[in-house]
Design an enzyme around this catalytic site. Structure first.
Site, PDB file in Angstrom:
ATOM      1  CB  SER A 104      -0.825   0.091   1.268  1.00 50.96           C
ATOM      2  OG  SER A 104      -1.741   1.266   1.242  1.00 50.96           O
ATOM      3  N   GLY A 105       0.400   2.206  -0.908  1.00 51.53           N
ATOM      4  CA  GLY A 105       1.254   3.347  -0.930  1.00 51.53           C
ATOM      5  C   GLY A 105       2.545   3.098  -2.158  1.00 51.53           C
ATOM      6  CB  THR A 109      -3.997   3.723  -7.577  1.00 48.30           C
ATOM      7  OG1 THR A 109      -4.499   2.890  -6.563  1.00 48.30           O
ATOM      8  CG2 THR A 109      -5.124   4.247  -8.158  1.00 48.30           C
ATOM      9  CB  SER A 159      -5.081   3.718   0.251  1.00 47.92           C
ATOM     10  OG  SER A 159      -4.793   2.318   0.562  1.00 47.92           O
TER      11      SER A 159
END
Length: 979
Positions: A104-105, A109, A159
């Site tokens: 995550s991060g 995306t 996120s």
């Protein structure tokens, strides 16, 4: 590729490292990050480091640099792997997928968005409207899904709190025709609870609910019964406040919804559902003694109005639960305060989860491929893009983190299967000399979670199905008993000395990415995911069609017996297994994302943090496999099919014993013997440069081959056209011949007996001739008319032929302008010798004298005339026309000659178109005179003008003097000039 960037930027492909060690890997990664080079290759895998800043490397010029180029022609970039996946899909008609992984991060995306933008930019060059519409919906769907599925966390401002896999369908031209989105495990618990410093989903701050209402009218605010401050609502007051970007993001989302095709009524329903969720968080319950009541009935009214339900039904659903007894009796059981609060939160989470699922389904209904026919539209190929939550380690890890990390274990297993193990297995199968590379196989961790009867998910499901009061602690004890000997599982009970875990609460799994401690509290409730049937029936009975569509299971009766639904963990496990199977059947391309630090800084590179990610992502093993192995491999038949035109011995078809020998001929001709290996069924190419050289030569030859094929095909078309024309001309020739013969046969049939007809066939109608015989037809008609005339003339006595010739001449000269010119009577010509017996004797005598004197041969015309002199006096005279002269005679003086005019001096005769007998004789000396022909005593109505004109015209014709006939206006009369 290494030559494209200077050494000051490090190695652009980790395969080119001098030594494959963690130290050199990290040094190269750090150098490239500090120099602004966030992308690095490992063969065809792209390693991406989150820069935590905007970079000017995604514009149209950059897209054009990577469009249609080979992976090794440009510096590492997301566009390179996107173009490679697109080319593989288009060239080989093979489904591909791009798997974006990382914690995550790490920037997953954003990477997926740039890949989507690149694919949209390079497709549909002809700008077809229907394809552009599909592209716009695919791009705009990202914006909508981010608003409803993403949230701010302590590690990442945007996120993804759900997993997304998007299939993009392409036609045979390589243009997108549609797609499909699968979503996985929305973190719906975030709706009712967030950790400190985090936010609820973006939608609650963007969608007109809070911050954006500052810019809206009070009427909308009043209709939704909302306040403007997020702190006023329990579900949005726990973490961070609204952001300044929410207003801009909201405008983008609204525009995206309209592009996708959401109606105004559907958008309004979305507003109302989000408002309902916020109001549910504001509901409070209290005891009034025996029963639980709602504090603030107005909120219930607002909820009922927003959900289009009855207020009383909404209140009862929140306070009571309908239960069916074994005998079929239905009773209402009141909630206690804790149960009412639990039901409220469960309802809020379910509302948001179903809203999100409905939005995904609505988008799918727009972008799905419609009216597809493989026979008509060709093969439908797919590029899949996976953007799913990364590995998570929080201070408090619960059921959601357990599922997310299990998903990442499955994806890592897929990576091991496709990149590492399959690579080595293929070398062994093909008989290629290979040095085995050791790597960690995480199958043991996957089995720990999903193994039937022994895995954690099975233990959770068993606890959920057990009758009686089974707590999270009891479930933890069961896990300790069954998994106590597993090397990757531990708990405080199994390891009492480890004080980082709590008794009867925590257990730890040693994941491939690191050790994660999970709190078992809430595991069973979240796995059961219970929601009272009353809430489902309430929503199904709503008059809002959108809400009703979201809750189809609400139509079931309370007494209806149904199969026990699968648990949340089992549903998630099944969906992830299906996802992995879907990815496994495609040609994968990987983007491995790395998070450089925990403070979201564009300057800081945390060696320890990055080294941990490199280790658990298996990047070092990937480099070793790539260096020891071969960058490209292809079955001999397919390699030969693609590159046979580059070798004179294999084009167009080889005569060698096998395809392998033909491939060896290609390799030897180009001097690549030392860079390839020959397997049992495939050719293995070690370096990308070899493949690049072959592709360059092939690209140079393709236009030449295309021109050759065009030449051959055009020649074939020309020959076909020539044969068709020859056939056409042959048919035309035979048809013309037939039409000519048919015309001759028809003329012969019609004119067979004309010789025996009274009019010699004058009444017979001629058939219409074909175009080829039009001139011949005119000649034939002319010949027929001559024959017809001959048939008539041959019966005329020779003595009458002079009269016939004269009449024909008169007919031609007068051209039908004079109605009665005496053609129906016999022409005497010499009327002075016959009209009056008294004067005829003298006239005959005079004519004999004149004949002897002037030596004329015959009399052409004679007649009594009346002349008009210059003084308007009339006198009777006689007119004699011979073949030598024209004489004016005086009848009363024994036909004495008054005037003699040589006939050859006459240049014209003028007559009128009326019935009068006026005749004007014109001479070359302009000594003209005007006479009126006398009709005679015996025939007072006799017209002699035609006879005179005919006699003169016939005479001039026979002596072959050319003359013309024309008409001109003269007063009210038409005058004919005969020259």
């Amino acid at each position: 590729m290494a030559e494209l960037e200077g050494l000051e930027f490090g190695k652009s492909d980790f395969v080119l490292l001098d030594e494959v060690t963690m130290e050199q890997f990290m040094e190269n990664l750090r150098l490239r990050f500090e120099k602004g080079r966030i992308y690095t290759f490992i063969g065809e895998v792209v390693v991406s480091v989150n820069p935590y800043k905007q970079m000017d490397i995604y514009g149209k010029e950059v897209i054009e640099d990577y469009r249609g180029r080979e992976l090794y022609e440009n510096p590492p970039h997301l566009y390179a792997v996107a173009d490679a996946a697109y080319k593989a899909m288009k060239r080989r008609a093979k489904d591909t997928c791009i798997v974006i992984s990382g914690e995550s991060g790490a920037g997953k995306t954003e990477a997926s968005k740039y890949i989507m933008q690149y694919i949209a930019a390079i497709t549909n060059p002809s700008q077809r409207a229907e394809v552009e519409s599909v592209k716009n919906v695919l791009l705009k769907s990202n914006c909508v899904l981010e608003a409803f599925g993403n949230a701010k966390t302590n590690r990442n401002d945007n996120s993804s709190r759900f997993g997304k896999y998007m299939d993009i369908n392409f036609n045979f031209n390589g243009d997108p025709t549609g797609g499909h989105i699968n979503n996985y495990l929305l973190e719906k618990s975030r709706v009712v609870q967030q950790q400190e410093g985090e936010r609820n989903f973006h939608s609650f701050y963007q969608y007109q609910m809070l911050q954006e209402l500052l810019f809206r009218s009070d009427e909308l605010l009043k209709s939704l019964y909302l306040q403007r401050d997020p702190a006023e609502y329990a579900y949005t007051s726990q973490g961070a406040s609204a952001s300044n970007n929410d207003s801009l993001c909201h405008k983008a989302v609204m525009a995206a919804l309209k592009v996708i095709g959401f109606t105004a009524e559907e958008i309004s329903s979305i507003y109302k559902i989000l408002s309902t969720i916020l109001h549910l968080g504001s509901l409070q319950f209290t005891n009034d003694g025996e029963h639980v009541i709602i504090v603030g009935e107005d909120t219930v009214k607002h909820i009922s109005e927003l959900t289009s339900t009855e207020a009383e039904n909404a209140r009862k659903t929140l306070l009571y639960r309908t239960v069916a007894t074994g005998g079929g009796e239905v009773i209402e059981k009141g909630h206690n305060e804790k149960e009412a609060s639990y039901g409220r939160d469960a309802f809020a989470k379910a509302l948001y989860e179903r809203l999100f699922a409905w939005i995904v389904g609505r988008i799918n209904s727009v972008i799905e491929v419609k009216d597809y026919n493989p026979a008509l539209h060709g093969k439908n190929t797919v590029i899949g893009v996976l953007d799913i939550y990364g590995f998570e380690i929080f201070d408090n890890n619960s059921f959601e983190q357990f599922c997310i990390n299990y998903c990442n274990e499955k994806l890592q297993q897929l990576f091991i299967e496709l990149i590492l193990r399959q690579e080595q297995d293929e070398y062994q199968r093909e008989g290629i000399t290979w040095q085995h590379i050791e790597y960690f196989n995480n199958q043991i961790i996957v089995d720990l979670v999903e193994q039937p009867h022994k895995g954690i998910i099975s233990i959770l499901d068993e606890a959920c199905l057990t009758a009686g009061k089974v707590t999270d602690t009891v479930c933890l004890d069961s896990m300790n008993k069954k998994l106590g000997q597993h090397p990757h599982y531990t708990s405080r009970k199994l390891c009492p000395a480890d004080k980082t875990m709590e008794f009867n609460r925590d257990f730890r799994i040693r994941h491939y990415a690191g050790d994660v401690t999970y709190s078992v509290e809430g595991f069973l409730d979240k796995n059961k995911d219970p929601l009272f049937q009353d809430f489902k029936r309430l929503m199904y009975n709503s008059s809002d069609p959108v809400l009703k569509e979201m809750w189809p299971d609400g139509k079931m009766s309370i007494t209806e017996v149904t199969k026990r639904p699968l648990t949340a963990a089992t549903l998630f496990k099944n969906s992830i297994i299906a996802l992995v199977d879907k990815l496994a059947c495609k040609e994968p391309y990987y983007v491995r994302c790395i998070k450089p630090n925990e403070v979201k800084s564009s300057m800081l590179f945390d060696d320890g943090r990055c080294q941990h990610q490199v280790a658990y992502l298996g990047l070092l093993e990937n480099v070793r496999v790539r260096r020891a192995g071969f960058a490209y491999r292809q079955p001999y038949a397919r390699f030969l099919q693609r590159y046979k035109m580059t070798c004179e011995y294999t084009w167009p078809n080889h005569l060698m014993g096998s395809d392998q020998e033909a491939v060896e001929a290609i390799v030897n001709q180009h001097g690549f013997e030392d860079d390839v290996a020959y397997g049992h069924t495939k050719l293995f190419v070690r370096t990308p440069r070899t493949l690049f050289t072959l592709e360059q030569e092939r690209s140079a030859l393709i236009p030449i081959l295309v021109l050759f094929l065009q030449k051959v095909w055009r020649g074939a078309l020309a020959r076909m056209r020539c044969r068709k024309l020859r056939a056409i001309y042959t048919i035309m020739a035979y048809y013309k011949c037939y039409k000519v013969k048919a015309h001759f046969w028809e003329v012969e049939r019609r004119f067979t007996n004309v010789r025996n007809m009274a009019d010699y066939g004058k009444s017979v109608e001629w058939p219409t001739p074909p175009a080829a015989l039009v001139q011949f037809h005119r000649i034939t008609q002319h010949l027929y008319r001559r024959w017809w005339a001959r048939q008539l003339i041959k019966n005329i006595p020779p003595s009458d032929m002079a009269e016939v010739r004269a009449k024909v001449a008169a007919l031609s000269a007068l051209s039908g302008e004079r109605v009665d010119w005496g053609y129906s009577r016999a022409w005497e010509r010499d009327y002075l010798a016959k009209d009056s017996p008294l004067t005829s004797t003298n006239f005959v005598r005079i004519t004999k004298e004149l004949k002897n004197k002037d030596q004329y041969s015959q009399i052409l015309f004679s007649c009594s005339v009346r002349m008009l002199n210059w003084f308007n006096n009339t006198k009777d005279r006689a007119l004699l026309i011979t073949d030598k002269h024209i004489y004016r005679l005086e009848p009363k003086k024994h036909f004495k000659v008054q005037k003699r005019i040589p006939l050859d001096s006459v240049v014209g005769v003028s007559v009128t178109s009326g019935s009068d007998q006026m005749v004007a004789l014109h001479t070359a000396s302009q000594d003209d005179f005007l006479v009126h022909l006398q009709r005679g005593q015996l025939n007072p109505n006799q017209d002699r003008v035609g006879e005179m004109v005919g006699s003169l015209t016939d005479h001039f014709t026979r002596i072959k003097i050319n003359f013309d006939i024309f008409w001109e206006a003269c007063g009210t009369k038409i005058v004919l000039y005969t020259i």
